[in-house]
Design an enzyme around this catalytic site. Structure first.
Site: not given
Ligand SMILES: Nc1ncnc2c1ncn2[C@@H]1O[C@H](COP(=O)(O)OP(=O)(O)OP(=O)(O)O)[C@@H](O)[C@H]1O
Ligand SMILES: [Mg+2]
Length: 492
Positions: A252, A269
């Protein structure tokens, strides 16, 4: 219930979160917090006290929520009532445990409120700044997450994938482990992880210097064009290090998940990051490259072809590379010298083709449709994507290289799931055969086909038949494969 600010005491049905630990500390923290809050404008705007007040009646009751229409007790509802989709009573309990253990001494305002998680500012017991990421317990947003955990050796025994709450826990643990792996590798800056407890992940807070979080690449004010280009190269070098050293694909990666902290890029993240042997890892990597190129294209950088970046990342050895293979600056130097800049016409076409490719690691994985599409002149492109030299990607994690990660497993407390079972994630230390049986019952059953029940046998045979049928649909015919191998050899 008296709910003041986050700097006070929050109560929930099962527990009380003492945000300050001890009176003396309270005063010191109060003072530092006041000044921090003045600077931390985000916290002021996102003061959650009004939300807490709004839901106070739902999260206050110990016994259960009494509906106005009758005397029915909806205990479940009250148990699941949340503030900002995050602070449900269970989460409060985990926060409380972290406070009791001295991990968090003060829980502050919200830094970011996303669709999957909220991130809060907090202080640790030593006064250090922390970021507390709390995964949302709402069910819907986690629907498509299974594909990131499915196929992961580390989560092979994760039996909870259809229970959203447990799935979230797996998810937070996954991010914790990935952060720890990146952090301990020492090759890519990240937010160092501190603790994980169910859906609550504690990590180091990346502070801009004035109380606010350091900016994401998306919000960063570049000094000049050179800096933009430098960061582009750095991100590509980090993608290689992530793959080759940390054995991860981010999955991502974008300008939203890279933070510029003290003039250094930090990758964050990583809850969805997967290991290279994950069946979709190359697809995720290709997607990351596409996102990064799209962002830096907007910023006006002369780009490399996506395929070239892909190869730069996955190739175990780089031809002519003389530097330190764990050093991002050496890698940047190499790629600036060796990777051709994409031309406007050809480059765009090649990127399109690259994106449409079915990615394979060896000739055995080729599908007929790839062959048909790329034999006419484009064969070279396909051939170069076959990662023959990267056999270790097919294997399970390189244990020696990742020893640091294995040493300490994620924190698990018996009280976490109120008897619903132990942690859903197996430590990578565990022997491989642990996934062969989940319960005591199964252990006592005699094993082998000989002892199989008639119906079970029938079902197993049917399933095998179906799966073979599926495989036949995409199987490359022998004569096609032969032709392909012959061509590969003749092109060498
Ligand atoms: N350790 C940290 N220090 C400072 N800021 C952080 C930290 N971790 C996260 N943030 C901020 O919070 C934002 C959201 O964090 P993160 O990307 O980890 O969550 P997310 O999974 O993207 O949430 P969602 O996808 O729901 O938005 C980041 O973009 C960053 O601005
Ligand atoms: Mg994010």
């Amino acid at each position: 219930m008296q709910v003041k600010n986050f700097g006070d005491v929050m109560r929930c049905p099962t527990t009380t979160i003492q945000v300050y630990r001890g009176k003396e500390k309270r005063n010191t923290f109060r003072m530092s917090l006041d000044s921090e809050f003045n600077a931390l404008s985000i916290s002021k705007h996102q003061d959650n006290s009004h939300i807490l007040e709004k839901y106070e009646n739902k999260i206050e009751h110990g016994g259960g929520f009494i509906s106005g229409k009758g005397n029915k007790t909806y205990k479940d509802k009250s148990d699941r009532a949340t503030v900002e989709n995050v602070l449900d009573p269970r989460t409060m309990k985990f926060l409380s445990a972290l406070t009791n253990r001295g991990v968090i001494s003060e829980f502050n305002g919200c830094i970011s409120s996303g669709k999957e998680a909220n991130v809060y500012h907090a202080f640790g017991s030593e006064g250090q700044e922390l970021a507390v990421k709390i995964y949302k317990t709402s069910i819907l947003v986690f629907k498509d997450r299974e594909r990131y955990v499915d196929g992961e050796f580390r989560f092979r025994n994760s039996r909870s994938q259809h229970n959203p709450r447990k799935m979230i826990k797996v998810w937070a643990e996954k991010e914790f482990r990935n952060l720890r792996r990146i952090d301990s590798s020492g090759v890519i800056p990240t937010a160092s992880p501190v603790e994980v407890k169910s859906n609550v992940l504690v990590m180091k807070f990346l502070n801009r210097g004035d109380g606010a979080p350091s900016p994401r690449l998306k919000d960063y004010q570049y000094q000049d064009e050179l800096e933009v280009a430098h960061y582009y190269y750095k991100v590509i070098a980090y993608m290689r290090l992530l793959y080759q050293v940390c054995r991860l694909v981010h999955a991502d990666l974008s300008e939203y998940n890279i933070v510029v902290h003290q003039n250094v890029l930090h990758i964050i993240d990583v809850s969805q990051s997967v290991e290279p042997y994950h069946p979709m890892s190359l697809d995720f990597l290709r997607m990351d490259i596409k996102n990064i190129n799209a962002y830096f294209d907007k910023m006006g950088v002369a780009l490399f072809q996506e395929r070239m970046i892909f190869q730069f990342i996955i190739a175990e050895t780089l031809e002519g590379f003389q530097g330190d293979c764990r050093n991002a600056n050496d890698l940047v130097e190499y790629l600036v010298e060796h990777l051709p800049i994409k031309t406007i016409t050809e480059g765009a076409d090649e990127d399109e083709i690259f994106r449409s490719l079915h990615l394979v690691r060896n000739l055995g994985g080729l599908e007929e449709r790839d062959f048909d599409r790329f034999t006419d002149g484009k064969f070279d492109l396909l051939k170069s994507l076959i990662v023959n030299d990267n056999e270790k990607n097919l294997q399970r994690p390189q244990r020696e290289a990742l020893e640091n990660e294995e040493d300490t497993s994620v924190s698990e407390d018996e009280d976490e799931d109120e008897g619903e079972g132990k942690s859903e994630v197996n430590s990578e230390n565990e022997s491989e055969d642990t996934d062969e049986s989940d319960s005591e019952d199964e252990k006592s059953k005699p094993r082998g086909k000989k002892f199989e029940d008639k119906d079970e046998k029938k079902q197993r045979k049917n399933e095998a038949k179906e799966s073979k049928k599926e495989k036949r649909k995409t199987k490359v015919k022998k004569h096609v494969k032969k032709k392909l191998i012959k061509k590969t050899k003749s092109k060498k």
